[in-house]
Design a protein around this motif. Structure first.
Motif, mmCIF file in Angstrom:
data_model
loop_
_atom_site.group_PDB
_atom_site.id
_atom_site.type_symbol
_atom_site.label_atom_id
_atom_site.label_comp_id
_atom_site.label_asym_id
_atom_site.label_seq_id
_atom_site.Cartn_x
_atom_site.Cartn_y
_atom_site.Cartn_z
ATOM 1 N N ASN A 23 0.872 -1.158 0.070
ATOM 2 C CA ASN A 23 0.102 -0.072 0.083
ATOM 3 C C ASN A 23 1.011 1.229 0.027
ATOM 4 O O ASN A 23 1.702 1.525 0.975
ATOM 5 N N PRO A 24 0.933 2.292 -0.984
ATOM 6 C CA PRO A 24 1.504 3.325 -0.925
ATOM 7 C C PRO A 24 1.389 4.497 0.258
ATOM 8 O O PRO A 24 2.095 5.185 0.399
ATOM 9 N N ASP A 25 0.495 4.162 0.986
ATOM 10 C CA ASP A 25 0.149 4.989 2.077
ATOM 11 C C ASP A 25 0.382 4.107 3.475
ATOM 12 O O ASP A 25 -0.145 4.577 4.434
ATOM 13 N N ARG A 26 1.224 3.211 3.274
ATOM 14 C CA ARG A 26 1.234 2.292 4.590
ATOM 15 C C ARG A 26 2.096 3.355 5.778
ATOM 16 O O ARG A 26 1.703 2.883 6.810
ATOM 17 N N VAL A 27 2.953 4.243 5.188
ATOM 18 C CA VAL A 27 3.651 4.685 6.400
ATOM 19 C C VAL A 27 2.587 5.877 7.191
ATOM 20 O O VAL A 27 2.489 5.820 8.437
ATOM 21 N N ARG A 28 1.807 6.285 6.292
ATOM 22 C CA ARG A 28 0.600 7.255 6.598
ATOM 23 C C ARG A 28 -0.348 6.198 7.800
ATOM 24 O O ARG A 28 -0.664 6.932 8.933
ATOM 25 N N TRP A 29 -0.698 5.255 7.386
ATOM 26 C CA TRP A 29 -1.740 4.491 8.165
ATOM 27 C C TRP A 29 -1.147 3.901 9.344
ATOM 28 O O TRP A 29 -1.527 3.971 10.506
ATOM 29 N N VAL A 30 0.255 3.716 9.306
ATOM 30 C CA VAL A 30 1.021 3.203 10.672
ATOM 31 C C VAL A 30 0.873 4.323 11.625
ATOM 32 O O VAL A 30 0.665 4.173 12.663
ATOM 33 N N PHE A 31 1.444 5.507 11.082
ATOM 34 C CA PHE A 31 1.661 6.503 12.052
ATOM 35 C C PHE A 31 0.256 7.051 12.552
ATOM 36 O O PHE A 31 0.119 7.214 13.890
ATOM 37 N N LEU A 32 -0.897 6.926 12.058
ATOM 38 C CA LEU A 32 -2.311 7.191 12.388
ATOM 39 C C LEU A 32 -2.512 6.226 13.526
ATOM 40 O O LEU A 32 -3.148 6.576 14.444
ATOM 41 N N LEU A 33 -2.317 4.986 13.160
ATOM 42 C CA LEU A 33 -2.690 3.733 14.074
ATOM 43 C C LEU A 33 -1.903 4.004 15.427
ATOM 44 O O LEU A 33 -2.303 4.007 16.554
ATOM 45 N N LEU A 34 -0.439 4.433 15.392
ATOM 46 C CA LEU A 34 0.395 4.556 16.307
ATOM 47 C C LEU A 34 0.028 5.792 17.212
ATOM 48 O O LEU A 34 -0.164 5.678 18.515
ATOM 49 N N LEU A 35 -0.613 6.744 16.443
ATOM 50 C CA LEU A 35 -0.957 7.897 17.264
ATOM 51 C C LEU A 35 -2.259 7.751 17.985
ATOM 52 O O LEU A 35 -2.360 8.176 19.338
ATOM 53 N N GLY A 36 -3.137 6.889 17.436
ATOM 54 C CA GLY A 36 -4.543 6.649 17.930
ATOM 55 C C GLY A 36 -4.160 5.685 19.147
ATOM 56 O O GLY A 36 -4.798 5.692 20.312
ATOM 57 N N MET A 37 -3.279 4.766 19.105
ATOM 58 C CA MET A 37 -2.757 3.789 20.201
ATOM 59 C C MET A 37 -2.063 4.533 21.288
ATOM 60 O O MET A 37 -2.486 4.131 22.576
ATOM 61 N N LEU A 38 -1.381 5.581 21.089
ATOM 62 C CA LEU A 38 -0.955 6.512 22.247
ATOM 63 C C LEU A 38 -1.730 7.361 22.943
ATOM 64 O O LEU A 38 -1.849 7.210 24.242
ATOM 65 N N VAL A 39 -3.161 7.486 22.411
ATOM 66 C CA VAL A 39 -4.127 8.222 22.676
ATOM 67 C C VAL A 39 -4.860 7.241 23.666
ATOM 68 O O VAL A 39 -5.397 7.442 24.959
ATOM 69 N N ILE A 40 -5.275 6.153 23.253
ATOM 70 C CA ILE A 40 -6.061 5.038 23.922
ATOM 71 C C ILE A 40 -5.276 4.527 25.078
ATOM 72 O O ILE A 40 -5.882 4.441 26.239
ATOM 73 N N ASN A 41 -3.794 4.350 24.783
ATOM 74 C CA ASN A 41 -3.264 3.873 26.040
ATOM 75 C C ASN A 41 -2.870 4.977 27.161
ATOM 76 O O ASN A 41 -2.847 4.600 28.175
ATOM 77 N N GLY A 42 -2.922 6.087 26.643
ATOM 78 C CA GLY A 42 -2.655 7.234 27.649
ATOM 79 C C GLY A 42 -4.024 7.541 28.438
ATOM 80 O O GLY A 42 -3.565 8.052 29.537
ATOM 81 N N LEU A 43 -4.955 7.209 27.908
ATOM 82 C CA LEU A 43 -6.128 7.618 28.529
ATOM 83 C C LEU A 43 -7.069 6.479 29.228
ATOM 84 O O LEU A 43 -7.973 6.826 30.081
#
Length: 374
Positions: A246-266
């Motif tokens: 997927n040409p947008d794989r880096v963007r998807w992984v970053f968004l997943l990482l950011l979402g994970m940081l929010v969920i794990n942080g709260l």
């Protein structure tokens, strides 16, 4: 490198002497308690924490002196460790122990040895492989460090059974832990794809996961949980079935990482019934508790925040902007923790991101120096 060396010395001093509430300056029995520490025994977690604490000092110190480097780093490391223990005698919140000096000195020696091993030196690696990116290698290594703390293997059968109990006896899944591990393995897959030699197959990384699980079972105080296994399997399915090409794989992984940081942080998203305080003291949450646990958390945070910065850079974002984005994101999460229970809101994570960005900049400048001039 010299700046990182001085910064490591500053952080060691800060972490060792906080909260600086010196007292008992006239009580000579405190010195007797310090010297009697020769005859005691240290817990494995304290030993590893004291060793790891001084490894950066020894490593970066070897790049900070021009003459008689080994002697200067050894003596200065010994003096620093000894002075800190002497000051801790008068800190009621600290347990001064003369044995810690030797463990600190051992950490300095480990750092010195590491600075002399070619494949552990960024300048040597870049001289031989001029297109190599050292920073994502450090990010991946920090994930392995987080998973394999405290790095002490055991072939004791009871220890191995303890490592397998969460998986085989009363297995329980945690959605947040599954998300954490799946996103982490997707980051590792991206790093693997960007750094692996051309002839190495893509599947090799996923075959390495069972090896890591086996090592976790063999390392004391470690275990493999159903969430670990499901997270790795989910990441493999997402990568092989969708993201790999997927040409947008880096963007998807970053968004997943950011979402994970929010969920794990709260999570677990339970509103506080009382007013909470925001702690502006750097590394407030690390200044107490077990050193081994704190070290593992540092490995984890370096991986998560380092991965976020690296992904933003892969998306074309400049380093200052990427740093600002992650500082604001983590600061927003910390502010959100004021509203939700089971969390400690503090300034540490934004500061860690700035320190990680400074490390990236140092490595990038070193890489630029090694590239051939036109």
């Amino acid at each position: 490198m010299k700046g990182i060396f001085y910064l490591s010395a500053l952080l060691i001093t800060y972490g060792s002497l906080y909260p600086f509430n010196f007292s008992g300056l006239g009580e000579h029995h405190l010195w007797n308690e310090l010297m009697q520490g020769w005859n005691g025994r240290s817990h494995i977690g304290d030993i590893l924490g004291n060793v790891i604490l001084f490894i950066p000092y020894g490593y970066f110190g070897m790049f900070s002196f021009r003459r008689k480097r080994l002697l200067k780093v050894l003596i200065s490391g010994l003096v620093l460790a000894l002075v800190l223990q002497l000051f801790q005698v008068y800190l009621p919140s600290r347990d001064a122990n003369i044995r810690d000096v030797w463990w600190n000195l051992l950490g300095t020696l480990v750092g010195i040895v590491g600075a002399r091993i070619p494949f552990l030196r960024a300048d040597r690696l870049l001289a031989r492989h001029q297109q190599l990116e050292v920073f994502p290698l450090l990010v991946a290594a920090s994930w392995i460090g987080y998973r394999l703390m405290p790095f002490v293997p055991s072939i004791d059968w009871q220890s191995i059974k303890n490592g397998l109990k969460p998986l085989l006896l009363n297995p329980q899944l945690s959605a947040t832990n599954v998300l954490h591990d799946s996103v982490a393995w997707l980051v590792i897959a991206l790093i693997w794809q960007s750094l692996k030699p051309p002839r190495w197959p893509d599947l090799m990384m996923w075959l390495a996961i069972p090896v890591l699980f086996a090592l976790e079972v063999l390392v004391i105080y470690n275990s493999v949980s159903p969430s670990n296994v499901v997270g790795a399997l989910l990441a493999a399915a997402l990568w092989l079935g969708w993201m790999q090409h997927n040409p947008d794989r880096v963007r998807w992984v970053f968004l997943l990482l950011l979402g994970m940081l929010v969920i794990n942080g709260l999570e677990p998203f339970e509103l506080r019934s009382y007013d909470a305080e925001f702690h502006w003291i750097p590394f407030y949450g690390f200044l107490g508790g077990a050193m081994m646990l704190n070290t593992a958390v540092i490995f984890e945070k370096f991986f998560l925040f380092g991965a976020a910065i690296w992904l933003l850079l892969k998306l074309g974002v400049r380093l200052p902007v990427a740093t600002l984005i992650m500082v604001m994101a983590t600061l927003a999460i910390e502010m959100g923790q004021l509203l939700f229970d089971h969390h400690l809101a503090e300034i540490t994570d934004p500061i860690l991101i700035i320190l990680i960005a400074l490390l990236y900049r140092t490595l990038h400048q070193l890489r630029e120096q090694q590239l051939p001039k036109d």
